[in-house]
Design a protein around this motif. Sequence first.
Motif, mmCIF file in Angstrom:
data_model
loop_
_atom_site.group_PDB
_atom_site.id
_atom_site.type_symbol
_atom_site.label_atom_id
_atom_site.label_comp_id
_atom_site.label_asym_id
_atom_site.label_seq_id
_atom_site.Cartn_x
_atom_site.Cartn_y
_atom_site.Cartn_z
ATOM 1 N N ARG A 94 0.866 -1.143 -0.042
ATOM 2 C CA ARG A 94 -0.086 0.034 0.122
ATOM 3 C C ARG A 94 0.755 1.095 0.091
ATOM 4 N NH1 ARG A 94 -5.279 0.385 2.653
ATOM 5 N NH2 ARG A 94 -4.657 -1.209 4.107
ATOM 6 N N LEU A 100 -4.847 4.257 4.894
ATOM 7 C CA LEU A 100 -5.932 3.501 4.724
ATOM 8 C C LEU A 100 -6.766 3.928 3.677
ATOM 9 C CD1 LEU A 100 -6.894 2.681 8.399
ATOM 10 C CD2 LEU A 100 -5.715 1.159 6.753
ATOM 11 N N ASN A 101 -6.663 5.109 3.120
ATOM 12 C CA ASN A 101 -7.412 5.815 2.047
ATOM 13 C C ASN A 101 -6.787 5.289 0.587
ATOM 14 O OD1 ASN A 101 -5.108 7.332 1.808
ATOM 15 N ND2 ASN A 101 -6.134 9.341 1.666
ATOM 16 N N PRO A 103 -6.180 1.956 -1.520
ATOM 17 C CA PRO A 103 -6.110 0.456 -1.728
ATOM 18 C C PRO A 103 -4.920 -0.240 -1.611
ATOM 19 C CG PRO A 103 -6.413 1.482 -3.976
ATOM 20 C CD PRO A 103 -6.050 2.626 -2.987
ATOM 21 N N ASN B 32 -12.668 2.513 6.396
ATOM 22 C CA ASN B 32 -13.238 2.381 5.029
ATOM 23 C C ASN B 32 -13.319 0.882 4.814
ATOM 24 O OD1 ASN B 32 -10.633 1.018 3.950
ATOM 25 N ND2 ASN B 32 -9.685 2.804 3.917
ATOM 26 N N GLN B 34 -13.554 -2.075 1.776
ATOM 27 C CA GLN B 34 -13.233 -2.333 0.368
ATOM 28 C C GLN B 34 -13.788 -3.547 -0.366
ATOM 29 O OE1 GLN B 34 -8.811 -1.690 0.423
ATOM 30 N NE2 GLN B 34 -8.393 -2.180 -1.967
ATOM 31 N N LEU B 49 -13.258 1.027 -3.257
ATOM 32 C CA LEU B 49 -12.941 1.375 -1.880
ATOM 33 C C LEU B 49 -13.837 2.531 -1.260
ATOM 34 C CD1 LEU B 49 -9.422 1.809 -0.347
ATOM 35 C CD2 LEU B 49 -11.353 3.507 0.183
ATOM 36 N N GLN B 51 -14.724 5.378 1.557
ATOM 37 C CA GLN B 51 -14.321 5.729 2.964
ATOM 38 C C GLN B 51 -15.459 5.961 3.808
ATOM 39 O OE1 GLN B 51 -11.266 6.515 3.228
ATOM 40 N NE2 GLN B 51 -10.791 6.675 1.203
ATOM 41 N N ALA B 93 -11.267 -1.864 7.339
ATOM 42 C CA ALA B 93 -9.992 -1.264 7.801
ATOM 43 C C ALA B 93 -10.639 -0.625 9.021
ATOM 44 C CB ALA B 93 -9.571 -0.189 6.811
ATOM 45 N N ASN B 95 -8.632 -0.211 11.933
ATOM 46 C CA ASN B 95 -7.589 0.876 12.577
ATOM 47 C C ASN B 95 -6.142 0.863 11.757
ATOM 48 O OD1 ASN B 95 -6.134 -1.088 13.842
ATOM 49 N ND2 ASN B 95 -7.178 -0.707 15.862
#
Lengths: 115, 111
Positions: A94, A100-101, A103, B32, B34, B49, B51, B93, B95
């Motif tokens: 990643r 985390l924003n 993929p 988020n 996915q 994905l 958010q 996700a 954390n």
Amino acid sequence: DGGITQSPKYLFRKEGQNVTLSCEQNLNHDAMYWYRQDPGQGLRLIYYSQIVNDFQKGDIAEGYSVSREKKESFPLTVTSAQKNPTAFYLCASRQGQGLLNQPQHFGDGTRLSIL
Amino acid sequence: KQEVTQIPAALSVPEGENLVLNCSFTDSAIYNLQWFRQDPGKGLTSLLLIQSSQREQTSGRLNASLDKSSGRSTLYIAASQPGDSATYLCAVAHNNNDMRFGAGTRLTVKP
């Protein structure tokens, strides 16, 4: 083309043997991950690394070891202490230190079996 | 501990049908969600994905929605084709660097 390369595609382990799975990426990603996939189950995190020379245990790290000496490489060693190693192993990366924003990108996996 | 469930485990539909795949999660405090596609013996390909602040995302014939309060997401596939046959996985996700995957829904689209 940018991507993640896992090798070998198939691997066989003898009892008492350590084996190493290779994962190389040319995406310039900081974070890399190793997952294990068993039939009928979701992926489970083994180890992850957010930066070179640093890595953290995931949920099922026992019997596994990793290293992160280079940004593009994150090899996984399945040790003899892992008593049930038969599974499909997936490497991912990643952008950013685990942002985390973004993929995750995955390799095509290595299938490990016991001889 | 976050648990992710996908129902059904397998689904078979005729070509051209619209379909919905479901994903539920137990902890709504997610960053988020996915959706991935996995072909047999291959790795995962990211499809969409979403958010935590978003309600949906669209890509071509795919539309994914997210309802955090109820702990649910759906993946809508319009006008299904045989090439859509694969296993579809969702992952949340929770954390930093903690992603939880569902076991997936195996989709077969019959010509």
